[in-house]
Write a protein that holds these residues in place. Structure first.
Motif, short mmCIF file in Angstrom:
data_model
loop_
_atom_site.label_atom_id
_atom_site.label_comp_id
_atom_site.label_asym_id
_atom_site.label_seq_id
_atom_site.Cartn_x
_atom_site.Cartn_y
_atom_site.Cartn_z
N TYR A 102 0.85 -1.20 0.00
CA TYR A 102 0.00 0.00 0.00
C TYR A 102 0.88 1.24 0.00
CZ TYR A 102 -4.13 -2.81 1.00
OH TYR A 102 -5.16 -3.72 0.93
N LEU A 103 0.65 2.09 -1.00
CA LEU A 103 1.29 3.40 -1.03
C LEU A 103 0.50 4.32 -0.12
CD1 LEU A 103 1.45 3.69 -4.92
CD2 LEU A 103 3.25 2.76 -3.45
N ALA A 104 1.16 4.95 0.85
CA ALA A 104 0.49 5.89 1.76
C ALA A 104 1.10 7.26 1.54
CB ALA A 104 0.65 5.44 3.21
N ILE A 105 0.37 8.13 0.84
CA ILE A 105 0.90 9.42 0.38
C ILE A 105 0.40 10.56 1.26
CG2 ILE A 105 1.21 10.94 -1.59
CD1 ILE A 105 2.18 8.18 -2.24
N ASP A 106 1.32 11.31 1.84
CA ASP A 106 1.01 12.48 2.66
C ASP A 106 0.55 13.62 1.76
OD1 ASP A 106 0.94 14.64 4.39
OD2 ASP A 106 2.98 14.37 5.15
N LEU A 107 -0.70 14.09 1.96
CA LEU A 107 -1.24 15.18 1.15
C LEU A 107 -1.14 16.55 1.83
CD1 LEU A 107 -4.56 13.72 -0.36
CD2 LEU A 107 -2.27 13.79 -1.38
N SER A 108 -0.35 16.66 2.88
CA SER A 108 -0.25 17.94 3.58
C SER A 108 0.34 19.01 2.67
CB SER A 108 0.60 17.80 4.85
OG SER A 108 1.90 17.38 4.53
N GLN A 109 -0.09 20.24 2.89
CA GLN A 109 0.33 21.34 2.03
C GLN A 109 1.84 21.55 2.08
OE1 GLN A 109 -2.29 24.64 2.37
NE2 GLN A 109 -1.04 26.03 1.16
N LEU B 174 -3.57 2.14 -3.07
CA LEU B 174 -3.21 3.54 -2.85
C LEU B 174 -4.06 4.15 -1.75
CD1 LEU B 174 -1.77 6.20 -3.62
CD2 LEU B 174 -3.49 6.51 -5.42
N LEU B 175 -3.40 4.71 -0.75
CA LEU B 175 -4.04 5.44 0.34
C LEU B 175 -3.50 6.86 0.37
CD1 LEU B 175 -3.50 2.72 3.13
CD2 LEU B 175 -5.55 3.00 1.72
N THR B 176 -4.37 7.84 0.62
CA THR B 176 -3.90 9.20 0.79
C THR B 176 -4.22 9.67 2.20
OG1 THR B 176 -5.97 10.05 -0.19
CG2 THR B 176 -4.06 9.82 -1.65
N LEU B 177 -3.31 10.48 2.75
CA LEU B 177 -3.39 10.87 4.14
C LEU B 177 -3.62 12.37 4.27
CD1 LEU B 177 -0.26 8.86 5.42
CD2 LEU B 177 -2.54 8.02 4.82
N GLY B 178 -4.79 12.73 4.81
CA GLY B 178 -5.11 14.11 5.12
C GLY B 178 -5.48 14.19 6.59
N GLU B 179 -6.61 14.80 6.90
CA GLU B 179 -7.07 14.75 8.29
C GLU B 179 -7.56 13.36 8.64
OE1 GLU B 179 -9.85 17.92 8.83
OE2 GLU B 179 -8.29 19.46 8.82
N LYS B 180 -7.87 12.57 7.59
CA LYS B 180 -8.16 11.14 7.75
C LYS B 180 -7.69 10.42 6.50
CE LYS B 180 -12.93 11.51 6.03
NZ LYS B 180 -14.35 11.23 6.33
N VAL B 181 -7.74 9.09 6.53
CA VAL B 181 -7.27 8.29 5.40
C VAL B 181 -8.36 8.18 4.34
CG1 VAL B 181 -6.48 6.00 4.68
CG2 VAL B 181 -5.73 6.95 6.87
N HIS B 182 -7.95 8.32 3.09
CA HIS B 182 -8.85 8.07 1.97
C HIS B 182 -8.30 6.88 1.19
CE1 HIS B 182 -11.30 11.74 2.40
NE2 HIS B 182 -10.16 12.31 2.78
N ALA B 183 -9.09 5.82 1.08
CA ALA B 183 -8.69 4.64 0.31
C ALA B 183 -8.98 4.91 -1.15
CB ALA B 183 -9.44 3.41 0.81
N SER C 35 -1.32 10.97 -10.58
CA SER C 35 -1.15 12.20 -11.37
C SER C 35 -2.17 13.26 -11.01
CB SER C 35 -1.25 11.87 -12.86
OG SER C 35 -0.25 10.96 -13.26
N GLN C 36 -3.31 12.85 -10.44
CA GLN C 36 -4.38 13.80 -10.12
C GLN C 36 -4.26 14.38 -8.71
OE1 GLN C 36 -7.78 11.27 -10.66
NE2 GLN C 36 -7.64 11.27 -12.90
N LEU C 37 -3.44 13.78 -7.88
CA LEU C 37 -3.36 14.21 -6.48
C LEU C 37 -2.63 15.54 -6.34
CD1 LEU C 37 -2.40 10.81 -4.78
CD2 LEU C 37 -4.67 11.87 -4.89
N GLU C 38 -3.03 16.31 -5.34
CA GLU C 38 -2.36 17.58 -5.03
C GLU C 38 -2.22 17.71 -3.52
OE1 GLU C 38 -4.33 20.90 -6.72
OE2 GLU C 38 -4.07 20.23 -8.80
N THR D 87 -2.71 5.29 12.48
CA THR D 87 -3.51 4.46 13.38
C THR D 87 -4.72 3.90 12.65
OG1 THR D 87 -2.81 5.68 15.35
CG2 THR D 87 -4.87 4.46 15.51
N GLN D 88 -5.35 4.72 11.81
CA GLN D 88 -6.50 4.28 11.03
C GLN D 88 -6.10 3.18 10.05
OE1 GLN D 88 -8.57 7.49 9.03
NE2 GLN D 88 -9.94 6.10 7.93
N ILE D 89 -4.94 3.32 9.42
CA ILE D 89 -4.46 2.29 8.49
C ILE D 89 -4.24 0.98 9.24
CG2 ILE D 89 -2.52 1.59 7.03
CD1 ILE D 89 -2.18 4.53 6.25
N ALA D 90 -3.66 1.06 10.45
CA ALA D 90 -3.42 -0.15 11.25
C ALA D 90 -4.72 -0.89 11.53
CB ALA D 90 -2.72 0.22 12.55
#
Length: 295
Positions: A83-90, A126-135, A154-157, A169-172
């Protein structure tokens, strides 16, 4: 080949899938002509011989080439769900150079690893990490899934805030089967909370790789005189004498990295510190060296 796989060179290629393909082909070609040739063998079809393995399973042809003992991996061993876990923080969008920003570097590295795992028929999600996880995408290994992952990456920002500890913790709690979690982040969050959440992942039986990605300027601090810095997430600004502050900053940066290096080692988590000036083949080799040392 290293110059062709630098972030500056790859930035000229707009399509993420082509970037990833170039990185992996160049990386594997480099392995076959370097002292690390054994890594490419181990990473694809073989694993190192361990005490207790049946000596009859040793591949003597590989031994002749590498002078090391490898055994052929069984089919059940080859299928590792990643699983790719990508930090989406600004803050991941920060850059102070003409090269890729941290987020572009992270997505290119993630795409390259997806390409490599797909070659091995390993499922990747693919998982993205913001205030919570988005699968974003489930873990799959079918051929068309590679294109789906590339398109979504390519679409993520990088926008907004990320609660990294809460997301891990949510991913766990989400993952029910043994998986490989690949975290791509600048780790600009509370280290204590992040490390506690990483520990939960390990205690859940998952393998974890932390790609700690910083901007080249964050690592080298190439500033002089009065400089105004802005927090990319809060918008707060501060003016400092960069010349007088540099030594303290670099000491604190090393301490920050050292905490993660030591704690991750204790948890048997692979910690790979990177910056956006590092060629991608060097980044992948650094990862493989750490995996080799641990196993």
């Amino acid at each position: 080949m290293a110059s062709l796989l630098s972030p500056e060179s790859l930035q000229q290629i707009k399509r993420l899938d082509l970037r990833a393909r170039m990185v992996i082909r160049g990386f594997l070609q480099g392995l076959h002509t370097s002292p690390f040739h054994g890594f490419s063998v181990q990473f694809s079809e073989h694993r190192r011989y361990n005490r207790g393995d049946d000596p009859k399973l040793i591949d003597w042809l590989v031994y002749a080439k590498t002078d090391k003992y490898y055994i052929k991996r069984f089919e059940a061993e080859t299928n590792l769900t990643g699983y790719l876990a990508i930090d989406l923080s600004q803050s991941m969008g920060f850059t102070d150079s003409q090269s890729m920003n941290k987020f572009e570097y992270a997505t290119c590295l993630a795409a390259s690893l997806t390409y490599l795992m797909t070659m091995q028929q390993d499922p990747v999600g693919l998982l993205t990490l913001g205030e919570k996880v988005h699968a974003e995408l489930p873990a799959r290994s079918r051929r068309g899934h590679l294109g789906d992952v590339m398109a979504r990456l390519s679409q993520l920002e990088p926008t907004g805030n990320t609660d990294l500890g809460a997301c891990l913790t949510q991913i766990a709690s989400m993952l029910k089967h043994h998986s490989l979690v690949m975290l791509f982040s600048d780790l600009l969050d509370d280290p204590e909370q992040v490390l506690a959440s990483l520990a939960r992942l390990r205690h859940g039986g998952h393998d974890v790789i932390v790609f700690h990605i910083l901007d080249e300027a964050e690592v080298n601090f190439p500033y002089d005189g009065p400089v105004q810095f802005e927090d990319s997430e809060s918008g707060e600004t501060i003016t400092v004498d960069a010349t007088g502050f540099r030594e303290d900053y670099l000491i604190q940066l090393e301490q920050f990295r050292s905490v993660y290096r030591e704690k991750c080692s204790n948890l048997r988590i692979d910690y790979v510190p990177l910056d956006t000036s590092m060629p991608f083949d060097a980044a992948l080799t650094e990862y493989l060296m750490q995996r080799q040392a641990r196993f």
